[in-house]
Design an enzyme around this catalytic site. Structure first.
Site, PDB file in Angstrom:
ATOM      1  N   SER A   1     -13.394  24.186 -29.962  1.00 17.57           N
ATOM      2  CA  SER A   1     -13.419  22.850 -30.588  1.00 17.57           C
ATOM      3  C   SER A   1     -11.992  22.904 -31.737  1.00 17.57           C
ATOM      4  CB  SER A   1     -14.639  22.826 -31.346  1.00 17.57           C
ATOM      5  OG  SER A   1     -14.676  21.924 -32.363  1.00 17.57           O
TER       6      SER A   1
ATOM      7  N   GLU B   1     -18.555  21.200 -17.014  1.00 15.88           N
ATOM      8  CA  GLU B   1     -18.613  19.810 -17.511  1.00 15.88           C
ATOM      9  C   GLU B   1     -17.938  18.544 -16.523  1.00 15.88           C
ATOM     10  OE1 GLU B   1     -19.963  19.582 -21.935  1.00 15.88           O
ATOM     11  OE2 GLU B   1     -18.185  20.917 -21.689  1.00 15.88           O
TER      12      GLU B   1
ATOM     13  N   ASN C   1     -16.767  25.865 -25.192  1.00 16.86           N
ATOM     14  CA  ASN C   1     -17.367  25.048 -24.341  1.00 16.86           C
ATOM     15  C   ASN C   1     -17.247  25.078 -22.921  1.00 16.86           C
ATOM     16  OD1 ASN C   1     -18.350  23.781 -26.819  1.00 16.86           O
ATOM     17  ND2 ASN C   1     -16.356  22.685 -27.010  1.00 16.86           N
TER      18      ASN C   1
ATOM     19  N   LYS D   1     -16.626  27.515 -31.511  1.00 18.36           N
ATOM     20  CA  LYS D   1     -17.351  26.861 -30.195  1.00 18.36           C
ATOM     21  C   LYS D   1     -16.453  27.542 -29.080  1.00 18.36           C
ATOM     22  CE  LYS D   1     -19.908  24.160 -29.397  1.00 18.36           C
ATOM     23  NZ  LYS D   1     -19.856  22.659 -29.631  1.00 18.36           N
TER      24      LYS D   1
ATOM     25  N   HIS E   1     -39.183  22.266 -12.864  1.00 23.70           N
ATOM     26  CA  HIS E   1     -39.455  21.326 -14.074  1.00 23.70           C
ATOM     27  C   HIS E   1     -38.562  21.771 -15.268  1.00 23.70           C
ATOM     28  CE1 HIS E   1     -42.759  19.389 -11.730  1.00 23.70           C
ATOM     29  NE2 HIS E   1     -42.773  20.631 -11.586  1.00 23.70           N
TER      30      HIS E   1
ATOM     31  N   SER F   1       0.817  -1.179  -0.068  1.00 19.40           N
ATOM     32  CA  SER F   1       0.054  -0.024   0.051  1.00 19.40           C
ATOM     33  C   SER F   1       0.726   1.227  -0.008  1.00 19.40           C
ATOM     34  CB  SER F   1      -0.718   0.112   1.256  1.00 19.40           C
ATOM     35  OG  SER F   1      -0.102  -0.114   2.442  1.00 19.40           O
TER      36      SER F   1
ATOM     37  N   ASN G   1      -2.622  -1.740  13.410  1.00 26.64           N
ATOM     38  CA  ASN G   1      -3.922  -1.730  13.448  1.00 26.64           C
ATOM     39  C   ASN G   1      -4.334  -0.078  14.035  1.00 26.64           C
ATOM     40  OD1 ASN G   1      -4.056  -3.948  12.034  1.00 26.64           O
ATOM     41  ND2 ASN G   1      -4.952  -5.116  13.662  1.00 26.64           N
TER      42      ASN G   1
ATOM     43  N   GLN H   1      -7.351  -2.292   4.066  1.00 25.50           N
ATOM     44  CA  GLN H   1      -6.319  -1.470   3.330  1.00 25.50           C
ATOM     45  C   GLN H   1      -6.975  -0.612   2.077  1.00 25.50           C
ATOM     46  OE1 GLN H   1      -1.994  -2.665   3.647  1.00 25.50           O
ATOM     47  NE2 GLN H   1      -2.339  -2.971   1.149  1.00 25.50           N
TER      48      GLN H   1
ATOM     49  N   LYS I   1      -8.113   3.430   1.899  1.00 25.97           N
ATOM     50  CA  LYS I   1      -7.591   4.946   1.448  1.00 25.97           C
ATOM     51  C   LYS I   1      -7.407   5.385   0.047  1.00 25.97           C
ATOM     52  CE  LYS I   1      -4.164   2.958   3.983  1.00 25.97           C
ATOM     53  NZ  LYS I   1      -5.252   2.189   4.954  1.00 25.97           N
TER      54      LYS I   1
ATOM     55  N   TYR J   1     -10.171  -5.812  12.590  1.00 24.79           N
ATOM     56  CA  TYR J   1      -9.308  -5.384  11.650  1.00 24.79           C
ATOM     57  C   TYR J   1      -9.425  -6.653  10.370  1.00 24.79           C
ATOM     58  CZ  TYR J   1      -5.650  -4.004   8.234  1.00 24.79           C
ATOM     59  OH  TYR J   1      -4.770  -3.706   7.174  1.00 24.79           O
TER      60      TYR J   1
HETATM   61  N1  ARG Z   1      -1.185  -0.995   5.365  1.00 23.70           N
HETATM   62  C1  ARG Z   1      -2.104  -1.618   6.467  1.00 23.70           C
HETATM   63  C2  ARG Z   1      -3.503  -0.805   5.968  1.00 23.70           C
HETATM   64  O1  ARG Z   1      -3.580   0.012   5.564  1.00 23.70           O
HETATM   65  C3  ARG Z   1      -1.776  -1.389   7.950  1.00 23.70           C
HETATM   66  C4  ARG Z   1      -2.501  -2.447   8.683  1.00 23.70           C
HETATM   67  C5  ARG Z   1      -1.861  -3.561   8.627  1.00 23.70           C
HETATM   68  N2  ARG Z   1      -2.247  -4.505   9.562  1.00 23.70           N
HETATM   69  C6  ARG Z   1      -2.285  -5.825   9.285  1.00 23.70           C
HETATM   70  N3  ARG Z   1      -2.667  -6.701  10.347  1.00 23.70           N
HETATM   71  N4  ARG Z   1      -1.822  -6.422   8.371  1.00 23.70           N
HETATM   72  O2  ARG Z   1      -4.608  -1.368   6.446  1.00 23.70           O
END
Ligand code: ARG
Length: 465
Positions: A287, A300, A295, A293, A160, A28, A114, A332, A335, A327
């Site tokens: 365009s 948009e 635009n 044009k 409307h 990640s 975690n 993961q 994000k 968890y």
């Molecule tokens: N990169 C992990 C996440 O974003 C961190 C937590 C990892 N925890 C684990 N038990 N493998 O979730």
């Protein structure tokens, strides 16, 4: 490299390292490296707390904190080498630190990734909410400026997408200010929700070690208005709760909906059919084929990007809904959608704030559209109600007048009195005075209405903020 075990943090029970594809699916760091400064901040607070309770020495704490400062400087200079084999931002930083500072082997005492990632993200939400709020304020300021310039520009209001009743362009624009102000409250609520420290929850069940959760919360600024530390109250909830993610994505999605509706209005208004506004060259494009044009691409794209914002919210809701406590690695994936919502919503807001000062009303086109006397048909009903005609009857009478004007092909306000007067006895010769637009607008001065004093008061209200 796939089969060599670099996992110093958890590799003890493994004979061989992860497969190359395990590394690819598991990493990640490509997206969570943007958490670096919050991760460093969290680790420095953790070290301070460990020293405070005597689990590490003051010298060890100092070495750890200095080492983390050095790593952060390297990251900011773009000189830090992120290694996907180390999975995430947490392990990249910890291993780089441990290579320099032996005491760093004690940093993860009483901590799990975690509660670490939960802490990093709460710090990030507090930062992100402040940024979004700043961008929202800029849009509000730009809308209020444009509203101030268009107080006297009367346009048809629509329901409307059919002409309904006249309003000032200012009143129309200020409707969006109300929306963005509600968005500010929603963002502030996410910020408040995130302002509780999960550190000390460990992997799931806290720790047997004598940590001080309130100390670390205070260090990281997880405090209420009175300066009292705020810590999460259930370790299992703390490591698996993703409500702030959902609330943040929901707030961004709602901002997106508001921006998208506003964009749609500007797109319509700038079309040849409406012609109520001219958009600035800097936020429109031409365009490659049609030389005439111009635009409305910025609006948009904002309309398009708003779909992404609601998609991100949907993704988070779906991801969390079937997960058993606590968890799970699925989390993961939480994000990328919130980072994307943040990046997109700030870009969208900033683009709108920059574009709005270049938007110009076209008074002649607005006046032509609002000259349609049918926009004041409802005011004729009110005229009759003032003459004691029951509302339902008055509505019907004006409906007949509208039908008559269509039948005679004469605009409503120009119906000859010999014809109109026959429709109802309460209709006197002065009935056409209703069609004075300025009077019609000025008659709407109750709170929330488009009367000029109401609009001026609302502009003053927003300016004072
Ligand atoms: N990169 C992990 C996440 O974003 C961190 C937590 C990892 N925890 C684990 N038990 N493998 O979730």
């Amino acid at each position: 490299m796939a089969k060599t075990n670099k996992q110093a943090t958890w590799g003890g029970r493994f004979k061989e390292g992860p497969d190359a594809l395990m590394l690819r699916i598991g990493e990640s760091v490509s997206f969570d490296q943007r958490l670096a400064r919050f991760d460093v901040q969290g680790s420095q607070a953790q070290a301070a707390m460990l020293a405070h309770v005597g689990l590490i020495s003051p010298a060890e704490c100092e070495a750890i904190c200095a080492g983390l400062d050095a790593i952060m400087a390297k990251i900011e200079a773009g000189a830090f080498e992120w290694d996907p084999a180390l999975e995430d931002v947490h392990m990249n930083i910890e291993q780089a630190l441990t290579a320099e500072v032996p005491a760093a082997a004690k940093l993860h005492t009483a901590r799990s990734r975690n509660d670490q990632v939960a802490t990093d993200m709460r710090l990030w939400f507090k930062f992100a909410c402040a940024e979004v709020d700043t961008s929202l304020q800029a849009v509000i300021a730009a809308l209020v400026d444009l509203a101030d310039q268009t107080r006297e520009v009367i346009i048809p209001g629509y329901t409307h997408l059919q002409r309904a009743q006249p309003v000032s362009m200012a009143h129309h624009l200020l409707a969006y200010v109300e929306m963005f102000d509600r968005d500010r409250s929603a963002i502030a609520a996410v910020k408040a929700q995130a302002n509780v420290c999960p550190l000390g929850s460990g992997a799931i069940a806290g720790t047997t070690l004598p940590i001080d959760r309130e100390f670390v919360a205070r260090e990281l600024g997880f405090v209420d208005e009175a300066g009292q530390p705020q810590v999460t109250q259930n370790s299992m909830d703390a490591v698996s709760d993703r409500d702030s993610f959902i609330a943040f994505a929901a707030a961004c999605a709602t901002i997106g909906v508001h921006l998208s509706r506003m964009s749609e209005d500007f797109i319509l208004w700038s079309s040849a059919e409406f012609g109520f506004v001219k958009l600035p060259d800097a936020f429109t494009t031409g365009s490659s084929l049609m030389p005439q044009k111009k635009n409305p691409d910025a609006f948009e794209l904002i309309r398009g990007k708003s779909a992404r914002l609601s998609g991100n919210l949907q993704m988070l809701l779906t991801m969390v809904k079937g997960l058993p406590l606590t968890y799970n690695r699925d989390l993961q994936e939480d994000k990328p959608p919130v980072f994307d919502s943040f990046d997109q919503v700030t870009l969208m807001l900033d683009a709108v704030a920059a574009c709005l000062p270049g938007v110009e009303a076209v008074p002649a086109r607005c006046a032509a559209a609002v000259a349609d006397p049918l926009l004041l048909a409802t005011d004729v009903v009110d005229y009759l109600v003032n003459k004691n005609v029951p509302f339902r009857e008055a509505h019907h009478v004006v409906g007949e007048l509208v039908a008559l004007s269509e039948q005679l092909e004469v605009p409503l306000d120009q119906l000859p009195f010999e014809e109109a007067g026959k429709v109802h006895a309460a209709l006197a010769e002065d009935w056409t005075q209703v069609f004075d637009l300025q009077r019609a607008i000025a008659a709407r001065e109750q709170p929330g209405m488009p009367g000029p004093q109401q609009v001026a008061a609302r502009i003053a209200h927003w300016r004072a903020q």
